[in-house]
Scaffold this motif. Structure first.
Motif, PDB file in Angstrom:
ATOM      1  N   SER A   1      59.251  40.870  49.852  1.00 24.66           N
ATOM      2  CA  SER A   1      57.907  41.380  49.545  1.00 24.66           C
ATOM      3  C   SER A   1      57.112  41.556  50.831  1.00 24.66           C
ATOM      4  O   SER A   1      57.274  40.810  51.793  1.00 24.66           O
ATOM      5  CB  SER A   1      57.176  40.425  48.595  1.00 24.66           C
ATOM      6  N   ARG A   2      56.259  42.576  50.821  1.00 25.74           N
ATOM      7  CA  ARG A   2      55.399  42.862  51.961  1.00 25.74           C
ATOM      8  C   ARG A   2      54.022  43.282  51.447  1.00 25.74           C
ATOM      9  O   ARG A   2      53.932  44.028  50.477  1.00 25.74           O
ATOM     10  CB  ARG A   2      55.962  44.002  52.812  1.00 25.74           C
ATOM     11  N   ILE A   3      52.993  42.794  52.122  1.00 27.13           N
ATOM     12  CA  ILE A   3      51.618  43.199  51.803  1.00 27.13           C
ATOM     13  C   ILE A   3      50.995  43.699  53.088  1.00 27.13           C
ATOM     14  O   ILE A   3      51.014  43.013  54.115  1.00 27.13           O
ATOM     15  CB  ILE A   3      50.778  42.029  51.253  1.00 27.13           C
ATOM     16  N   GLN A   4      50.457  44.910  53.034  1.00 23.23           N
ATOM     17  CA  GLN A   4      49.697  45.433  54.160  1.00 23.23           C
ATOM     18  C   GLN A   4      48.226  45.195  53.860  1.00 23.23           C
ATOM     19  O   GLN A   4      47.708  45.685  52.854  1.00 23.23           O
ATOM     20  CB  GLN A   4      49.982  46.916  54.369  1.00 23.23           C
ATOM     21  N   LEU A   5      47.583  44.421  54.719  1.00 26.72           N
ATOM     22  CA  LEU A   5      46.193  44.048  54.489  1.00 26.72           C
ATOM     23  C   LEU A   5      45.250  45.000  55.218  1.00 26.72           C
ATOM     24  O   LEU A   5      45.271  45.076  56.445  1.00 26.72           O
ATOM     25  CB  LEU A   5      45.953  42.615  54.975  1.00 26.72           C
ATOM     26  N   PRO A   6      44.411  45.725  54.471  1.00 25.61           N
ATOM     27  CA  PRO A   6      43.438  46.629  55.094  1.00 25.61           C
ATOM     28  C   PRO A   6      42.240  45.845  55.625  1.00 25.61           C
ATOM     29  O   PRO A   6      42.041  44.680  55.281  1.00 25.61           O
ATOM     30  CB  PRO A   6      43.036  47.545  53.936  1.00 25.61           C
ATOM     31  N   SER A   7      41.435  46.493  56.432  1.00 28.35           N
ATOM     32  CA  SER A   7      40.301  45.810  57.059  1.00 28.35           C
ATOM     33  C   SER A   7      39.133  45.570  56.102  1.00 28.35           C
ATOM     34  O   SER A   7      38.278  44.737  56.365  1.00 28.35           O
ATOM     35  CB  SER A   7      39.818  46.608  58.271  1.00 28.35           C
ATOM     36  N   ILE A   8      39.120  46.277  54.970  1.00 33.32           N
ATOM     37  CA  ILE A   8      38.024  46.139  54.000  1.00 33.32           C
ATOM     38  C   ILE A   8      38.631  46.084  52.596  1.00 33.32           C
ATOM     39  O   ILE A   8      39.416  46.952  52.226  1.00 33.32           O
ATOM     40  CB  ILE A   8      37.053  47.341  54.085  1.00 33.32           C
ATOM     41  N   ILE A   9      38.251  45.047  51.828  1.00 33.46           N
ATOM     42  CA  ILE A   9      38.727  44.950  50.442  1.00 33.46           C
ATOM     43  C   ILE A   9      37.553  44.684  49.511  1.00 33.46           C
ATOM     44  O   ILE A   9      36.618  43.970  49.864  1.00 33.46           O
ATOM     45  CB  ILE A   9      39.813  43.870  50.252  1.00 33.46           C
ATOM     46  N   ALA A  10      37.601  45.280  48.332  1.00 32.53           N
ATOM     47  CA  ALA A  10      36.594  45.044  47.300  1.00 32.53           C
ATOM     48  C   ALA A  10      37.261  44.261  46.181  1.00 32.53           C
ATOM     49  O   ALA A  10      38.354  44.613  45.736  1.00 32.53           O
ATOM     50  CB  ALA A  10      36.048  46.361  46.766  1.00 32.53           C
ATOM     51  N   CYS A  11      36.595  43.200  45.767  1.00 32.87           N
ATOM     52  CA  CYS A  11      37.183  42.302  44.775  1.00 32.87           C
ATOM     53  C   CYS A  11      36.338  42.230  43.517  1.00 32.87           C
ATOM     54  O   CYS A  11      35.118  42.297  43.571  1.00 32.87           O
ATOM     55  CB  CYS A  11      37.308  40.899  45.356  1.00 32.87           C
ATOM     56  N   GLY A  12      37.014  42.044  42.419  1.00 37.69           N
ATOM     57  CA  GLY A  12      36.360  41.821  41.143  1.00 37.69           C
ATOM     58  C   GLY A  12      36.507  40.367  40.763  1.00 37.69           C
ATOM     59  O   GLY A  12      37.011  39.558  41.531  1.00 37.69           O
ATOM     60  N   GLY A  13      36.091  40.035  39.573  1.00 39.36           N
ATOM     61  CA  GLY A  13      36.202  38.664  39.092  1.00 39.36           C
ATOM     62  C   GLY A  13      34.845  38.000  39.056  1.00 39.36           C
ATOM     63  O   GLY A  13      34.065  38.127  39.987  1.00 39.36           O
ATOM     64  N   SER A  14      34.583  37.284  37.979  1.00 32.63           N
ATOM     65  CA  SER A  14      33.261  36.677  37.801  1.00 32.63           C
ATOM     66  C   SER A  14      33.053  35.456  38.686  1.00 32.63           C
ATOM     67  O   SER A  14      31.926  35.055  38.942  1.00 32.63           O
ATOM     68  CB  SER A  14      33.071  36.276  36.339  1.00 32.63           C
ATOM     69  N   HIS A  15      34.117  34.848  39.173  1.00 34.94           N
ATOM     70  CA  HIS A  15      33.984  33.634  39.974  1.00 34.94           C
ATOM     71  C   HIS A  15      33.766  33.915  41.459  1.00 34.94           C
ATOM     72  O   HIS A  15      33.576  32.994  42.238  1.00 34.94           O
ATOM     73  CB  HIS A  15      35.238  32.774  39.813  1.00 34.94           C
ATOM     74  N   MET A  16      33.762  35.173  41.849  1.00 33.98           N
ATOM     75  CA  MET A  16      33.643  35.505  43.268  1.00 33.98           C
ATOM     76  C   MET A  16      32.239  35.183  43.772  1.00 33.98           C
ATOM     77  O   MET A  16      31.267  35.279  43.039  1.00 33.98           O
ATOM     78  CB  MET A  16      33.961  36.984  43.503  1.00 33.98           C
ATOM     79  N   ALA A  17      32.131  34.805  45.034  1.00 34.37           N
ATOM     80  CA  ALA A  17      30.855  34.396  45.634  1.00 34.37           C
ATOM     81  C   ALA A  17      29.818  35.511  45.537  1.00 34.37           C
ATOM     82  O   ALA A  17      30.119  36.664  45.803  1.00 34.37           O
ATOM     83  CB  ALA A  17      31.070  34.017  47.093  1.00 34.37           C
TER      84      ALA A  17
END
Length: 187
Positions: free
Chosen positions: A56-72
């Motif tokens: 498995s490989r993940i390429q991490l971009p410089s900007i990510i937008a996240c969902g989820g109600s528990h996020m800060a």
């Protein structure tokens, strides 16, 4: 140069915080990354799938937008630190106008705390130690020391740029800059 950090946004695209690549991998693994922008900061190689045999490989971009109600949640008032304050004021004494290094600057309360002023963004400026000592606990109306710029509270986008200015990537700054307040000295 320090390792680049990843800019985390909320679902609406508002900047929230800087995170390390390990935190980003966890967000991807928990399927909380909704969309992303920018160039690849890091490629992470994981384990081998027992079904396919592929790594498995993940390429991490410089900007990510996240969902989820528990996020800060987004900060309403950024924390006031000398490092962020001095960067806001471009390491310049806002009385004499000269540039100084971090150790030569101090936090001056425009309306002195000894006279009811508060320790908040709108009441503090970077000042060289000489000017700060000369102003002492006087009000501006009592001493001939005009400010060369007015103090202001940076919004969250500008604050994130201030606290990470030595490690910020061009694509991250390009995303943040349009969100800076009109008072920003960083525009």
């Amino acid at each position: 140069m320090s390792e680049a950090r990843i800019l985390r946004l909320n679902l609406a695209g508002q900047p929230i915080e800087w995170i390390h690549w390990q935190e980003a991998v966890c967000l991807y693994a928990r399927d909380l990354v909704i969309w992303s922008l920018g160039g690849v900061v890091r490629q992470v190689t994981g384990g081998r799938s027992r079904f396919t045999g592929l790594t498995s490989r993940i390429q991490l971009p410089s900007i990510i937008a996240c969902g989820g109600s528990h996020m800060a949640p987004m900060r309403t008032v950024p924390p006031l630190t000398n490092r962020a304050l001095f960067r806001r004021d471009d390491y310049r004494c806002l009385y004499c106008g000269k540039h100084f290094n971090f150790l030569q600057l101090s936090r001056d309360h425009v309306h002195p705390t000894s006279r009811g002023g508060r320790d908040r963004w709108e009441n503090v400026v970077a000042a060289c130690k000489r000017c700060n000592q000369h102003k002492s606990n006087f009000l501006l109306s009592e001493v001939d020391m005009p400010l060369i710029a007015l103090p202001y509270r940076p919004n969250n986008a500008e604050y994130l740029a201030l606290v990470n200015s030595d490690r910020i990537r061009g694509d991250q700054m390009e995303y943040l800059r349009p969100q800076f307040s009109r008072n920003s000295r960083w525009l």
